[in-house]
Design an enzyme around this catalytic site. Structure first.
Site, short mmCIF file in Angstrom:
data_model
loop_
_atom_site.label_atom_id
_atom_site.label_comp_id
_atom_site.label_asym_id
_atom_site.label_seq_id
_atom_site.Cartn_x
_atom_site.Cartn_y
_atom_site.Cartn_z
N GLY A 119 -4.77 -3.60 9.45
CA GLY A 119 -3.83 -3.62 10.46
C GLY A 119 -2.28 -3.79 9.99
N CYS A 120 -2.07 -2.85 8.57
CA CYS A 120 -1.07 -2.02 8.64
C CYS A 120 -0.10 -1.25 9.46
CB CYS A 120 -0.51 -1.34 6.93
SG CYS A 120 0.61 -0.84 6.58
N GLY A 121 0.74 -2.06 10.16
CA GLY A 121 1.09 -0.81 11.64
C GLY A 121 2.48 -0.38 10.99
#
Length: 276
Positions: A119-121
């Site tokens: 979820g590392c945007g």
């Protein structure tokens, strides 16, 4: 959207694994099992151009791709999306999104090489303007009773079936003005869960007004940015927001609530949307 070929059911969202438990400081007998969430490398391609690779729970990947495209500003709406196809490869899943050629300039501007963290945007973003980009303010909306916001968070908890099985996932839900969660998505990454929700809203033609987004996580800067990008006026989080998230919420006319638990909440921006 002319074409949508998906088969997310081919990929399990969790599996059973053998474990040894410790209870009360004492090792238990071997041979017990536990359920753990899956996370799978998912590559997003737009018009054949590789754009990003994320670690994602392999469910609702069509919604994930659509939500990502919308919240990243790659497309302006569903009218810009021509089709979505999923392809299983030995090392993960490729989601191929066909978009209008008029969007390719925006695609090149937003192109990022992201990989690694769940979820590392913002992984791979090269410059600060790429992070703090302009987002149109959310439209004004009528005030909702605070009780309905609290109800929405409680309703979200009942929709977290994957979390109940694994204890490892976040959820994002869409609640109507009465506080009933009518749509929810789960993922190991909180940004992914929100992208899935926003993609599902767009695909099903559900308008962002009136209503609210509720999330089972903290409210980071990017969570607010995605909410504002989707035109959602209220974001309620079970945990705390960051200072940058609060500043962005105030700037984009998003009502941001944190610590929404049981009968309590803290309103950080635009409290006029919340009534007694």
């Amino acid at each position: 959207m002319d074409r949508l070929h998906t088969s997310s059911a081919d990929w399990p969202d969790h599996l059973a694994t053998q474990v040894v438990r410790v209870r009360g400081g004492v090792l238990q007998a071997a041979g017990q099992s536990d359920h753990v969430a899956e996370e799978t490398p998912v590559a997003l391609e737009f018009n054949g151009i590789s754009h990003a690779t994320m670690l994602v729970t392999p469910t609702h990947l069509d919604d994930f791709a659509l939500g990502f495209a919308l919240t990243e500003g790659i497309v302006g709406g569903m009218a810009d999306v021509r089709g979505v196809e999923l392809e299983t490869r030995c090392d993960g899943i490729v989601v191929q999104v066909e978009i209008a050629t008029s969007c390719e300039v925006r695609l090149k501007e937003r192109r990022r090489a992201m990989a690694g963290r769940t979820g590392c945007g913002l992984c791979g973003v090269e410059t600060l303007p790429e992070v703090v980009r302009d987002v149109a303010p959310a439209a004004d909306s009528d005030a909702l009773p605070v009780h309905n916001v609290l109800r929405a968070m409680q309703s979200l908890r009942s929709r977290q079936t994957l979390h109940d099985a694994t204890g490892a996932t976040h959820a994002a839900g869409w609640a109507d003005a009465s506080g009933e969660v009518v749509l929810a998505r789960e993922d190991v990454g909180r940004h992914n869960a929100l992208d899935k929700l926003i993609g599902a809203l767009a695909r099903q033609g559900i308008a962002p007004l009136p209503g609210m987004a509720v999330v089972s996580s903290r409210a980071s800067f990017e969570m607010v940015q995605k909410t504002a990008s989707a035109g959602i006026p209220i974001l309620a989080a079970v945990s705390a927001p960051t200072a940058l998230a609060i500043r962005l919420a105030r700037q984009t006319n998003v009502t941001l609530l944190g610590f929404v638990r049981n009968t309590d909440a803290t309103i950080y921006s635009h409290p006029q949307r919340i009534a007694a």
